[in-house]
Design a protein around this motif. Sequence first.
Motif, PDB file in Angstrom:
ATOM      1  N   ALA A 151       0.875  -0.773  -0.107  1.00  0.00           N
ATOM      2  CA  ALA A 151       0.263   0.084  -0.425  1.00  0.00           C
ATOM      3  C   ALA A 151       0.774   1.069  -0.149  1.00  0.00           C
ATOM      4  O   ALA A 151       0.814   2.135  -0.424  1.00  0.00           O
ATOM      5  CB  ALA A 151      -0.902  -0.572   1.316  1.00  0.00           C
ATOM      6  N   MET A 152       1.822   1.006   0.737  1.00  0.00           N
ATOM      7  CA  MET A 152       3.545   2.205   0.765  1.00  0.00           C
ATOM      8  C   MET A 152       3.391   2.641  -0.306  1.00  0.00           C
ATOM      9  O   MET A 152       3.794   3.592  -1.342  1.00  0.00           O
ATOM     10  CB  MET A 152       4.143   2.132   1.344  1.00  0.00           C
ATOM     11  CG  MET A 152       3.721   2.283   2.726  1.00  0.00           C
ATOM     12  SD  MET A 152       3.616   3.928   3.120  1.00  0.00           S
ATOM     13  CE  MET A 152       4.736   4.968   2.708  1.00  0.00           C
ATOM     14  N   LEU A 153       3.365   1.922  -1.971  1.00  0.00           N
ATOM     15  CA  LEU A 153       3.736   2.078  -3.007  1.00  0.00           C
ATOM     16  C   LEU A 153       3.246   3.166  -3.509  1.00  0.00           C
ATOM     17  O   LEU A 153       3.406   4.289  -4.335  1.00  0.00           O
ATOM     18  CB  LEU A 153       3.958   1.279  -3.583  1.00  0.00           C
ATOM     19  CG  LEU A 153       5.389   0.359  -3.620  1.00  0.00           C
ATOM     20  CD1 LEU A 153       5.152  -1.641  -4.554  1.00  0.00           C
ATOM     21  CD2 LEU A 153       6.441   1.216  -3.996  1.00  0.00           C
TER      22      LEU A 153
ATOM     23  N   ASP B 109      -6.441  -1.199  -2.498  1.00  0.00           N
ATOM     24  CA  ASP B 109      -6.619  -2.420  -2.610  1.00  0.00           C
ATOM     25  C   ASP B 109      -6.499  -3.279  -4.076  1.00  0.00           C
ATOM     26  O   ASP B 109      -6.673  -4.112  -3.623  1.00  0.00           O
ATOM     27  CB  ASP B 109      -8.665  -2.532  -2.226  1.00  0.00           C
ATOM     28  CG  ASP B 109      -8.728  -2.307  -0.551  1.00  0.00           C
ATOM     29  OD1 ASP B 109      -8.359  -2.549  -0.878  1.00  0.00           O
ATOM     30  OD2 ASP B 109     -10.464  -1.802  -1.204  1.00  0.00           O
ATOM     31  N   GLY B 110      -6.238  -2.532  -5.170  1.00  0.00           N
ATOM     32  CA  GLY B 110      -6.048  -2.969  -6.254  1.00  0.00           C
ATOM     33  C   GLY B 110      -4.290  -3.904  -6.074  1.00  0.00           C
ATOM     34  O   GLY B 110      -4.274  -4.793  -6.444  1.00  0.00           O
TER      35      GLY B 110
ATOM     36  N   SER C 194      -6.669 -12.141  -0.506  1.00  0.00           N
ATOM     37  CA  SER C 194      -7.005 -11.033  -0.537  1.00  0.00           C
ATOM     38  C   SER C 194      -7.873 -10.969  -1.333  1.00  0.00           C
ATOM     39  O   SER C 194      -7.573 -11.407  -2.769  1.00  0.00           O
ATOM     40  CB  SER C 194      -5.627 -10.314  -0.754  1.00  0.00           C
ATOM     41  OG  SER C 194      -5.406  -8.645  -1.351  1.00  0.00           O
ATOM     42  N   GLN C 195      -9.572 -10.294  -1.266  1.00  0.00           N
ATOM     43  CA  GLN C 195     -10.289  -9.978  -1.790  1.00  0.00           C
ATOM     44  C   GLN C 195     -10.331  -8.165  -2.406  1.00  0.00           C
ATOM     45  O   GLN C 195      -9.901  -7.228  -1.733  1.00  0.00           O
ATOM     46  CB  GLN C 195     -10.699 -10.395  -1.408  1.00  0.00           C
ATOM     47  CG  GLN C 195     -11.289 -12.132  -1.117  1.00  0.00           C
ATOM     48  CD  GLN C 195     -10.579 -12.547  -2.455  1.00  0.00           C
ATOM     49  OE1 GLN C 195     -11.239 -12.543  -3.379  1.00  0.00           O
ATOM     50  NE2 GLN C 195     -10.036 -13.884  -2.934  1.00  0.00           N
ATOM     51  N   ILE C 196     -11.375  -7.770  -3.411  1.00  0.00           N
ATOM     52  CA  ILE C 196     -11.442  -6.505  -4.017  1.00  0.00           C
ATOM     53  C   ILE C 196     -12.875  -6.812  -3.717  1.00  0.00           C
ATOM     54  O   ILE C 196     -13.576  -7.518  -3.996  1.00  0.00           O
ATOM     55  CB  ILE C 196     -10.956  -6.377  -5.582  1.00  0.00           C
ATOM     56  CG1 ILE C 196      -9.432  -5.793  -5.575  1.00  0.00           C
ATOM     57  CG2 ILE C 196     -11.468  -5.235  -5.739  1.00  0.00           C
ATOM     58  CD1 ILE C 196      -9.027  -5.795  -7.455  1.00  0.00           C
ATOM     59  N   TYR C 197     -13.289  -5.413  -2.677  1.00  0.00           N
ATOM     60  CA  TYR C 197     -14.681  -4.986  -2.927  1.00  0.00           C
ATOM     61  C   TYR C 197     -15.073  -4.374  -3.597  1.00  0.00           C
ATOM     62  O   TYR C 197     -14.879  -3.130  -3.766  1.00  0.00           O
ATOM     63  CB  TYR C 197     -14.976  -4.315  -1.486  1.00  0.00           C
ATOM     64  CG  TYR C 197     -16.176  -4.029  -1.441  1.00  0.00           C
ATOM     65  CD1 TYR C 197     -17.100  -4.703  -0.786  1.00  0.00           C
ATOM     66  CD2 TYR C 197     -16.462  -2.394  -1.466  1.00  0.00           C
ATOM     67  CE1 TYR C 197     -18.322  -4.051  -0.748  1.00  0.00           C
ATOM     68  CE2 TYR C 197     -17.915  -2.178  -0.758  1.00  0.00           C
ATOM     69  CZ  TYR C 197     -18.495  -2.431  -0.704  1.00  0.00           C
ATOM     70  OH  TYR C 197     -20.518  -2.058  -0.247  1.00  0.00           O
ATOM     71  N   LEU C 198     -15.491  -5.049  -4.772  1.00  0.00           N
ATOM     72  CA  LEU C 198     -16.197  -4.450  -5.875  1.00  0.00           C
ATOM     73  C   LEU C 198     -17.421  -3.562  -6.378  1.00  0.00           C
ATOM     74  O   LEU C 198     -16.414  -2.902  -6.623  1.00  0.00           O
ATOM     75  CB  LEU C 198     -16.687  -5.884  -6.745  1.00  0.00           C
ATOM     76  CG  LEU C 198     -16.208  -5.693  -8.663  1.00  0.00           C
ATOM     77  CD1 LEU C 198     -15.316  -5.512  -9.084  1.00  0.00           C
ATOM     78  CD2 LEU C 198     -16.954  -6.741  -9.266  1.00  0.00           C
ATOM     79  N   PRO C 199     -18.157  -3.482  -5.108  1.00  0.00           N
ATOM     80  CA  PRO C 199     -18.665  -1.713  -5.223  1.00  0.00           C
ATOM     81  C   PRO C 199     -17.733  -0.932  -5.183  1.00  0.00           C
ATOM     82  O   PRO C 199     -17.732   0.031  -5.656  1.00  0.00           O
ATOM     83  CB  PRO C 199     -19.781  -2.060  -4.475  1.00  0.00           C
ATOM     84  CG  PRO C 199     -19.937  -3.439  -4.417  1.00  0.00           C
ATOM     85  CD  PRO C 199     -18.390  -4.463  -4.293  1.00  0.00           C
TER      86      PRO C 199
ATOM     87  N   PHE D 138     -14.228  -0.311  -5.621  1.00  0.00           N
ATOM     88  CA  PHE D 138     -13.528  -0.622  -6.454  1.00  0.00           C
ATOM     89  C   PHE D 138     -13.918   0.677  -7.722  1.00  0.00           C
ATOM     90  O   PHE D 138     -13.519   1.389  -8.172  1.00  0.00           O
ATOM     91  CB  PHE D 138     -13.367  -1.836  -6.876  1.00  0.00           C
ATOM     92  CG  PHE D 138     -12.142  -1.678  -7.716  1.00  0.00           C
ATOM     93  CD1 PHE D 138     -10.025  -1.572  -7.380  1.00  0.00           C
ATOM     94  CD2 PHE D 138     -12.199  -2.209  -8.732  1.00  0.00           C
ATOM     95  CE1 PHE D 138     -10.052  -1.450  -8.669  1.00  0.00           C
ATOM     96  CE2 PHE D 138     -11.541  -1.984 -10.672  1.00  0.00           C
ATOM     97  CZ  PHE D 138      -9.635  -1.345  -9.767  1.00  0.00           C
ATOM     98  N   ILE D 139     -15.338  -0.070  -7.824  1.00  0.00           N
ATOM     99  CA  ILE D 139     -16.130   0.527  -8.737  1.00  0.00           C
ATOM    100  C   ILE D 139     -16.192   2.257  -8.902  1.00  0.00           C
ATOM    101  O   ILE D 139     -15.887   2.958  -9.872  1.00  0.00           O
ATOM    102  CB  ILE D 139     -17.299  -0.059  -8.760  1.00  0.00           C
ATOM    103  CG1 ILE D 139     -16.936  -1.690  -9.521  1.00  0.00           C
ATOM    104  CG2 ILE D 139     -17.329   0.650 -10.682  1.00  0.00           C
ATOM    105  CD1 ILE D 139     -18.045  -2.336 -10.123  1.00  0.00           C
ATOM    106  N   LEU D 140     -17.021   2.437  -7.893  1.00  0.00           N
ATOM    107  CA  LEU D 140     -16.904   3.158  -7.410  1.00  0.00           C
ATOM    108  C   LEU D 140     -15.262   4.388  -6.772  1.00  0.00           C
ATOM    109  O   LEU D 140     -15.583   5.613  -7.978  1.00  0.00           O
ATOM    110  CB  LEU D 140     -17.468   3.683  -5.774  1.00  0.00           C
ATOM    111  CG  LEU D 140     -18.070   5.203  -4.586  1.00  0.00           C
ATOM    112  CD1 LEU D 140     -19.027   6.134  -5.798  1.00  0.00           C
ATOM    113  CD2 LEU D 140     -18.079   4.628  -3.503  1.00  0.00           C
TER     114      LEU D 140
END
Length: 280
Positions: A91-93, A233-234, A244-249, A251-253
Amino acid sequence: MVNDQAAQRQELLIEAGRTERQYWQDLWRYRELFYFLAWRDILVRYKQTTIGIAWALIRPFLTMVVFTIVFGNLAKLPSEGAPYPILVFSAMLPWQFFSNALSECSNSLVGNAHLISKVYFPRLIVPASGVIVSFVDFLISGTILLGLMAWFNFIPSWRILTLPLFIAITFAASIGVGLWLAALNVQYRDFRFLIPFIVQFGLYISPVGFSSSIVPDEWRLLYSLNPMVGVIDGFRWAILGGQSQIYLPGFILSLVLVLVLFSSSIWYFRKTERRFADVI
């Protein structure tokens, strides 16, 4: 004799392209200036420093150590199945890239006032070159992540192949917010005092030292109004793999907000660009 006097009275008028197509063609024609400004800023950043580019490694590394101790060892927050230092540094990157780009872009026009007030070129080149400088720091800091992976014997999954996509989204977010701040800083110099606060505050409200999965489900969509939440998150999804999973709603927002920031910043920058030389 008359022709000679007329020739002497001729003036060279340098003006911006009157159409959008001419403007983007000018960006390509002035690409060498873009290279020069980016390279100049890279050299200036590390000129006469004792340890040179190591400064690009020390700051994120120490931040990662502090976050690992506070959130990983003391608070015992979940690490999504990966060593906590890798969770933090993944996440720091993007965060360091984004925050450095804001700092570079916001003052880029004011810092190049002597150039802007004397000659025409597409002003978009100036803040864009600042983003490239931040990207160089991003690449240098990436070596720490590689070192952490080797130290913990952590092997990423196939998802790492999608990392360039999330880097592109980080570019768009950095340019979007950076152009807004660069243009506003020309008009209102108070923004140079506000930007460090934005960067510092953003570090704590973004999921850099912790996983966004600890945010309650009913708040996650609202939390994703911070566009860096989806970006981080990506990155973690691509680098950590596994749990590790992406919270899709969310991420789209975040992605929609990044696109809105990017497109609106170019519109506002182009709208105010013709007045920069007069105001600056």
